[in-house]
Design a protein around this motif. Sequence first.
Motif, PDB file in Angstrom:
ATOM      1  N   THR A 120     -48.674  -4.740  21.483  1.00 59.73           N
ATOM      2  CA  THR A 120     -47.635  -4.615  22.375  1.00 59.73           C
ATOM      3  C   THR A 120     -48.388  -4.862  24.115  1.00 59.73           C
ATOM      4  O   THR A 120     -49.650  -4.408  23.920  1.00 59.73           O
TER       5      THR A 120
ATOM      6  N   ARG B 272     -53.351  -7.718  35.708  1.00 65.76           N
ATOM      7  CA  ARG B 272     -52.390  -6.491  35.131  1.00 65.76           C
ATOM      8  C   ARG B 272     -51.436  -6.192  36.510  1.00 65.76           C
ATOM      9  O   ARG B 272     -50.518  -5.900  35.657  1.00 65.76           O
TER      10      ARG B 272
ATOM     11  N   ASP C 291     -42.182  -5.526  26.921  1.00 64.20           N
ATOM     12  CA  ASP C 291     -42.768  -5.905  26.291  1.00 64.20           C
ATOM     13  C   ASP C 291     -41.570  -7.429  26.302  1.00 64.20           C
ATOM     14  O   ASP C 291     -42.443  -8.478  26.406  1.00 64.20           O
TER      15      ASP C 291
ATOM     16  N   ALA D 256     -48.572  -2.840  26.594  1.00 65.02           N
ATOM     17  CA  ALA D 256     -49.212  -1.126  26.073  1.00 65.02           C
ATOM     18  C   ALA D 256     -51.507  -1.350  25.358  1.00 65.02           C
ATOM     19  O   ALA D 256     -51.877  -0.829  26.162  1.00 65.02           O
ATOM     20  N   SER D 257     -50.791  -1.720  23.750  1.00 66.93           N
ATOM     21  CA  SER D 257     -51.889  -1.499  23.810  1.00 66.93           C
ATOM     22  C   SER D 257     -53.015  -2.805  23.987  1.00 66.93           C
ATOM     23  O   SER D 257     -53.894  -2.623  24.244  1.00 66.93           O
TER      24      SER D 257
ATOM     25  N   ALA E 102     -54.819  -1.557  27.093  1.00 67.01           N
ATOM     26  CA  ALA E 102     -56.095  -0.279  26.425  1.00 67.01           C
ATOM     27  C   ALA E 102     -56.623  -0.955  26.153  1.00 67.01           C
ATOM     28  O   ALA E 102     -58.001  -0.365  26.085  1.00 67.01           O
TER      29      ALA E 102
END
Length: 178
Positions: free
Chosen positions: A94, A29, A37, A96-97, A100
């Motif tokens: 992405t 992370r 991206d 972010a996805s 998550a």
Amino acid sequence: MVTHVSAEAPGDERGALLSFLDAERGGIRRALLGLTDEQAATRPSASELSLSGLLKHVAEVEQSWIARARQEAPAVERDESNWHECFVLVGDETVASQLAYWEKVAAETEAFIRSVPSLDETFALPEAPWFPRERVSMRWVALHLIRETARHAGHADIIRESLDGATAFELVAREQAG
């Protein structure tokens, strides 16, 4: 920089295993902090590995091992025909996805490892050319996930430093600064 994992409470082997796994997740992370991206998809070496690809891979691997331990099919079935897709974002995926998704997977991993009656319980590995015909324990799964994630966290450190010179030490400092 190595992050310290606090000692487990006496007798909390599951907590210790999960803490080490989460510390290694943190390495991946952190390697993504502040990147677009496009930057995360960059492959700065002869390797095909990118930070976004590593992120997707470790999330898929973790989910698939916990599914196997539950005697369920993985969310994504991989074989020789689509293996390459587990190291690259496709379609509308992405960073972010994927982050998550990995958070959801991590919560499911923790809930599962804490819920099994014993880490000594076993399950058979699925039939595949790359698996031996044997049974593995829930402890083995947790240790395997730590090993797999740690290996790729090391790759992530090298890739990030190759992209912009940021070292793990600097990324930890950035993370702590908020």
